[in-house]
Design a protein around this motif. Structure first.
Motif, short mmCIF file in Angstrom:
data_model
loop_
_atom_site.label_atom_id
_atom_site.label_comp_id
_atom_site.label_asym_id
_atom_site.label_seq_id
_atom_site.Cartn_x
_atom_site.Cartn_y
_atom_site.Cartn_z
N VAL A 106 0.84 -1.20 0.00
CA VAL A 106 0.00 0.00 0.00
C VAL A 106 0.87 1.25 0.00
O VAL A 106 1.77 1.38 0.84
N ILE A 107 0.61 2.15 -0.95
CA ILE A 107 1.22 3.47 -0.97
C ILE A 107 0.11 4.49 -0.73
O ILE A 107 -0.92 4.47 -1.41
N TYR A 108 0.31 5.34 0.24
CA TYR A 108 -0.65 6.40 0.55
C TYR A 108 -0.20 7.70 -0.10
O TYR A 108 0.89 8.18 0.17
N ASP A 109 -1.04 8.24 -0.96
CA ASP A 109 -0.76 9.50 -1.66
C ASP A 109 -1.53 10.61 -0.93
O ASP A 109 -2.73 10.78 -1.13
N VAL A 163 4.63 6.53 1.77
CA VAL A 163 3.79 7.71 1.65
C VAL A 163 4.33 8.61 0.57
O VAL A 163 5.54 8.84 0.49
N MET A 164 3.44 9.09 -0.29
CA MET A 164 3.74 10.10 -1.29
C MET A 164 2.99 11.37 -0.94
O MET A 164 1.98 11.34 -0.25
N SER A 165 3.47 12.51 -1.45
CA SER A 165 2.73 13.76 -1.29
C SER A 165 3.10 14.70 -2.42
O SER A 165 4.26 14.72 -2.85
N PRO A 166 2.15 15.48 -2.92
CA PRO A 166 2.48 16.43 -3.99
C PRO A 166 3.05 17.74 -3.48
O PRO A 166 3.57 18.53 -4.26
N ILE A 167 2.97 17.99 -2.17
CA ILE A 167 3.37 19.27 -1.61
C ILE A 167 4.46 19.06 -0.56
O ILE A 167 4.28 18.32 0.40
N GLU A 168 5.59 19.73 -0.74
CA GLU A 168 6.71 19.58 0.18
C GLU A 168 6.32 19.94 1.61
O GLU A 168 6.68 19.27 2.56
N PHE A 175 3.63 15.69 12.46
CA PHE A 175 2.31 15.48 13.07
C PHE A 175 2.08 14.02 13.44
O PHE A 175 1.55 13.72 14.51
N HIS A 176 2.48 13.11 12.55
CA HIS A 176 2.21 11.68 12.78
C HIS A 176 3.44 10.90 13.23
O HIS A 176 3.33 9.70 13.50
N GLY A 177 4.59 11.54 13.28
CA GLY A 177 5.79 10.83 13.69
C GLY A 177 6.16 9.71 12.75
O GLY A 177 6.55 8.61 13.19
N ILE A 178 6.04 9.95 11.45
CA ILE A 178 6.26 8.88 10.46
C ILE A 178 7.65 8.27 10.58
O ILE A 178 7.84 7.07 10.37
N GLU A 179 8.63 9.10 10.93
CA GLU A 179 10.00 8.59 10.99
C GLU A 179 10.17 7.51 12.08
O GLU A 179 11.15 6.76 12.07
N LYS A 180 9.18 7.40 12.99
CA LYS A 180 9.27 6.40 14.05
C LYS A 180 8.76 5.04 13.60
O LYS A 180 8.95 4.04 14.29
N PHE A 181 8.04 4.98 12.45
CA PHE A 181 7.52 3.70 11.98
C PHE A 181 8.69 2.83 11.52
O PHE A 181 9.57 3.31 10.80
N PRO A 182 8.71 1.56 11.88
CA PRO A 182 9.84 0.68 11.50
C PRO A 182 10.06 0.64 9.99
O PRO A 182 9.14 0.38 9.22
N GLY A 183 11.29 0.93 9.57
CA GLY A 183 11.65 0.83 8.17
C GLY A 183 11.04 1.87 7.26
O GLY A 183 11.16 1.78 6.04
N ARG A 184 10.39 2.89 7.83
CA ARG A 184 9.68 3.88 7.01
C ARG A 184 10.57 5.07 6.73
O ARG A 184 11.17 5.65 7.62
N LYS A 185 10.67 5.43 5.47
CA LYS A 185 11.39 6.64 5.13
C LYS A 185 10.41 7.80 4.99
O LYS A 185 9.19 7.59 4.93
#
Length: 516
Positions: free
Chosen positions: A237-240, A273-278, A287-297
């Motif tokens: 799953v890729i979340y855009d 995760v993808m996003s169109p806006i930097e 906000f979500h602490g994505i960098e804390k998810f295992p193996g997530r860039k």
């Protein structure tokens, strides 16, 4: 040709709109298909029935939708206040009760006529008195019932109007912010409907990858991947992420917190995760602490830029905005395509026109009522109606070529949390059209404009500042367009962005269609 054991990897792109006006998902789908992915683009059906069509090599699927949960919410308004205790529970029930009351009232006239005929035929006087008394009592009962039905229907109408003015109660908003799934589904029932239709489609298509566009599709994608895993299949799953909901200012007060709750719950199960806006991407990390998810860039930036192929294919067949207005080549023309609302800052342009003699401004709009009509009225009051123009939208693949005959592209956003993070799609179209720009001083847009040197910046909402910036660009447009080299155009084109998206596909799935 591949064997059944070597079928092309399949990507299913989910988007909660009707697809037709969404240039980003269309470009994503075409690029994936051109790279060899077996691509399905799944969106909403206007007819409510299952529809299939082709978009180049892409299969477009619009599954059947009952929208049962959304309809239930619409026709079962909340009971609020004291009146809520007596209000009918549904609009349909109120209509039925009202119809029956009208029939009862009509029947009274019929019964009076029947009694009059009986009396004329020699009815016993005593029987007549009894029947008249019974009929009078019945009439009083019908009248009393009418008052009661009217009161209950009025309470229902009040509840229904309250829902339109404020879609959610404060209690419901608090529950949604806490993230409870039931509260989220009650406040935004379309999420239930999307699961019913899009979830079934995802199961049916058996993808290797689900590309979920926007937060309303994230839960659908993650649940489909979980069901596939239970059956022994691996689905990535890729979340855009098209929006950052902490900065959302739309009217529905539960939409942003509901979507933020969806992200908080399901992001840990998305593979990328993808996003169109930097700015959105950076804010999501915090906000979500994505960098804390295992193996997530961190989220990968794939911006919604125009395709150079569309510009090339349009050629000379597109008359352009100048041709549509019948303006000579030497007439200064400012252009703005896209949504027109009060936070877009276009009032500033109208206010500035009296101080820019001979300069024309054109807005490409989807509708001409509401705020657009207010701008038209303002232009008339200021005596610039002959230089303020409205034009209809053009197909997204023709937009860049259409804009290229203008003199300046406008990006006039006012200061809001979302606008500070946003580089609009029109900005990339201006680059592809090689237009100099006049932009407001919202953070992301003004910083990039200073970096590129492709336009002038004015104070958002300040007409005098706008006049100064526009005058400077009009004096020497070539001083700003010289920065548009072939390398710059490629960097800010969809072709360059598609390469990033496809590389993410390969990283996440470990599959490369070109190797088959």
């Amino acid at each position: 040709m591949t064997t059944s054991d070597q079928r092309r990897p399949r990507v299913v792109m989910l988007v909660g709109n009707f697809i037709d006006g969404d240039s980003r998902v269309q470009k994503e789908a075409r690029s994936a298909a051109e790279a060899g992915w077996d691509t399905y683009l799944v969106g909403r059906s206007r007819s409510g029935k299952r529809e299939e069509s082709e978009l180049g090599e892409v299969t477009v699927l619009r599954p059947a939708e009952s929208m049962a949960a959304t309809k239930y919410r619409t026709y079962h308004p909340r009971r609020t206040g004291v009146g809520g205790l007596i209000a009918y529970s549904t609009i349909e029930l109120g209509k039925v009760k009202h119809q029956r009351q009208r029939i009862r009232q009509s029947n009274l006239a019929v019964e009076r006529e029947l009694l009059a005929r009986k009396a004329a035929d020699g009815m016993n006087p005593a029987s007549k008195l009894v029947d008249e008394a019974v009929l009078a009592a019945r009439a009083l009962g019908v009248k009393a019932a009418g008052y009661w039905i009217a009161a209950r229907k009025q309470a229902l109408d009040h509840n229904y109007a309250a829902v339109q003015d404020s879609p959610s109660t404060s209690s419901e908003q608090r529950k949604v912010r806490r993230g409870g799934e039931g509260a989220v589904w009650d406040a935004q029932p379309r999420l239930v409907d999307f699961e019913d239709s899009f979830g079934r489609a995802a199961d049916e298509l058996e993808p290797d990858l689900i590309h979920a566009n926007d937060a309303e599709m994230l839960g659908v994608a993650v649940r489909a991947a979980a069901r596939a895993k239970a059956k022994g299949r691996t689905v990535k799953v890729i979340y855009d992420a098209h929006e950052f909901f902490a900065g959302d200012t739309r009217d529905n007060p539960t939409w942003a917190p509901a979507m933020a709750a969806q992200e908080a719950k399901y992001l840990p199960l998305a593979d990328a995760v993808m996003s169109p806006i930097e700015g959105y991407a950076a804010s999501m990390v915090e906000f979500h602490g994505i960098e804390k998810f295992p193996g997530r860039k961190p989220p990968v930036l794939v911006k919604n830029m125009p395709a150079l192929a569309d510009l090339a294919s349009a050629g000379d067949d597109v008359p352009g905005v100048r041709g549509a207005l019948g303006l000579a080549a030497d007439v200064p023309l400012l252009v703005h395509p896209g949504s027109v609302t009060n936070v877009r800052g276009l009032q500033t342009v109208v206010e500035a026109l009296p101080e820019l003699p001979g300069v024309h401004a054109a807005l490409l709009v989807g509708r001409r009522d509401g705020y657009v009509a207010e701008l038209v009225a303002m232009a008339a009051e200021l005596g610039v109606s002959d230089r303020f123009h409205l034009l209809d939208y053009v197909p997204s693949e023709e937009l860049t070529a259409y804009l290229s005959s203008a003199t300046i592209g406008l990006d006039t956003l006012l200061h809001t949390p979302m606008h500070e993070l946003t580089i609009t799609t029109k900005y990339w179209s201006y680059i592809s059209a090689r237009l100099p720009m006049v932009v407001s001083d919202v953070k992301a847009t003004s910083e990039l404009t200073r970096e590129l040197g492709n336009g002038e910046i004015y104070v958002a909402g300040d007409a005098a500042s706008f006049v100064a910036a526009a005058s400077k660009v009009l004096a020497d447009p070539s001083a700003y367009t010289g920065v548009y080299t072939d390398e710059t155009l490629h960097r800010y084109s969809w072709e360059g962005q598609a390469e990033t998206m496809l590389e993410l596909y390969r990283e996440v799935t470990g599959q490369d269609p070109s190797a088959l």
